[in-house]
Structures are given as C-alpha cells and as structure tokens.
Design a protein around this motif. Structure first.
Motif, PDB file in Angstrom:
ATOM      1  N   LEU A   3      45.185  95.943  46.428  1.00 47.36           N
ATOM      2  CA  LEU A   3      45.627  95.852  47.814  1.00 47.36           C
ATOM      3  C   LEU A   3      47.054  95.325  47.801  1.00 47.36           C
ATOM      4  O   LEU A   3      47.329  94.309  47.156  1.00 47.36           O
ATOM      5  CB  LEU A   3      44.741  94.895  48.615  1.00 47.36           C
ATOM      6  N   VAL A   4      47.952  96.006  48.496  1.00 48.61           N
ATOM      7  CA  VAL A   4      49.341  95.563  48.592  1.00 48.61           C
ATOM      8  C   VAL A   4      49.685  95.422  50.060  1.00 48.61           C
ATOM      9  O   VAL A   4      49.453  96.336  50.854  1.00 48.61           O
ATOM     10  CB  VAL A   4      50.305  96.572  47.913  1.00 48.61           C
ATOM     11  N   GLN A   5      50.238  94.246  50.411  1.00 49.42           N
ATOM     12  CA  GLN A   5      50.737  94.020  51.765  1.00 49.42           C
ATOM     13  C   GLN A   5      52.071  93.296  51.624  1.00 49.42           C
ATOM     14  O   GLN A   5      52.119  92.116  51.255  1.00 49.42           O
ATOM     15  CB  GLN A   5      49.771  93.181  52.605  1.00 49.42           C
ATOM     16  N   GLY A   6      53.144  94.005  51.890  1.00 50.65           N
ATOM     17  CA  GLY A   6      54.476  93.420  51.739  1.00 50.65           C
ATOM     18  C   GLY A   6      54.723  93.001  50.304  1.00 50.65           C
ATOM     19  O   GLY A   6      54.603  93.811  49.386  1.00 50.65           O
ATOM     20  N   THR A   7      54.995  91.707  50.081  1.00 44.34           N
ATOM     21  CA  THR A   7      55.288  91.192  48.744  1.00 44.34           C
ATOM     22  C   THR A   7      54.051  90.673  48.031  1.00 44.34           C
ATOM     23  O   THR A   7      54.146  90.139  46.932  1.00 44.34           O
ATOM     24  CB  THR A   7      56.329  90.056  48.817  1.00 44.34           C
ATOM     25  N   LEU A   8      52.865  90.825  48.641  1.00 44.68           N
ATOM     26  CA  LEU A   8      51.619  90.326  48.067  1.00 44.68           C
ATOM     27  C   LEU A   8      50.806  91.473  47.474  1.00 44.68           C
ATOM     28  O   LEU A   8      50.659  92.529  48.102  1.00 44.68           O
ATOM     29  CB  LEU A   8      50.779  89.630  49.143  1.00 44.68           C
ATOM     30  N   LYS A   9      50.277  91.252  46.271  1.00 44.39           N
ATOM     31  CA  LYS A   9      49.435  92.251  45.610  1.00 44.39           C
ATOM     32  C   LYS A   9      48.160  91.563  45.130  1.00 44.39           C
ATOM     33  O   LYS A   9      48.220  90.567  44.403  1.00 44.39           O
ATOM     34  CB  LYS A   9      50.180  92.853  44.413  1.00 44.39           C
TER      35      LYS A   9
END
Length: 127
Positions: A3-9
């Motif tokens: 799951l990737v959301q912006g700079t978070l993986k």
C-alpha cells in the motif's frame, strides 16, 4: 500486499481495509514482519518500522505497530511491544509488554561549531 499513500509505503503478507463511502479509512496489515517506510521531506532520510501487525489510520495519519516492534531512523532505534508513530507531527509513543522492557538507542545529532566572534579592535590597532 503493498500500500502506498504519498511518502508512506506499507508491505505485509495480508491486509484488511475498511472503506466507508468507498474511501479507505483504516488498514490492518499482518506479516512476519509487516513493514512501513516513510520518506521524510527535504531529503532528511527515511523512517522504517516493522512488527507483526500494523494498524494505519489514513485520516489521523498514524501507524500503530504491535508485536516484535522495531522502528529505525538513521542510526536511531526503538524496540517495544507496541508503538504508535504519528506521521504529522513525527512523534512516537512506545510501550513495553507484560514484563518486557523497551529498548531505545538515540545517537546524538552533531551540532555546528559555535561561531567565533570577530576580534574587536580600537582605531589604530591591528588585529
């Protein structure tokens, strides 16, 4: 699962998501380990964490890690039974488990050397 959301993986063996109204609000990720990685702004490095379970609240922007938790930034390390990592602002709250201790290793940041004041001279003198 990734799951990737912006700079978070987030990566995990399996995950469950709740999406009221078709918008993902909460993700619970399980793995051996489940991991997260956040790229910090302005090239200030990354924060990485791992645990048996990650609970990510997409609205509150926090990750709760549970079970065999470790979080790292550069040479800093925190190990705990449970840890809450808030993405905005970047804060952590760690807890030991029943009879368990937490482990924290924070490397001191290097300070810039103090500025040397300019030498004072009186008229006609040389520094």
């Amino acid at each position: 699962m990734v799951l990737v959301q912006g700079t978070l993986k987030l990566t995990a063996d399996r995950a469950e998501a709740s999406a009221p109204g078709g918008v993902i609000r909460h993700v619970t990720a399980y793995g051996n380990p489940a991991t997260f990685r956040e790229q910090l702004e302005n090239g200030n490095g990354v924060v990485e964490g791992e645990a048996k379970q990650l609970d990510y609240d997409t609205v509150e922007r926090n990750v709760i890690l549970t079970g065999a938790v470790e979080i790292r930034r550069a040479e800093d390390r925190i190990r705990a039974a449970r840890l809450q990592y808030n993405l905005d602002p970047r804060t952590t709250l760690a807890e030991g488990g029943d009879g368990q201790r937490m482990y924290t290793a924070l490397r001191p940041r290097r300070r810039a050397p103090p500025e040397t004041p300019a030498a004072e001279t009186t008229p006609g003198e040389q520094p």
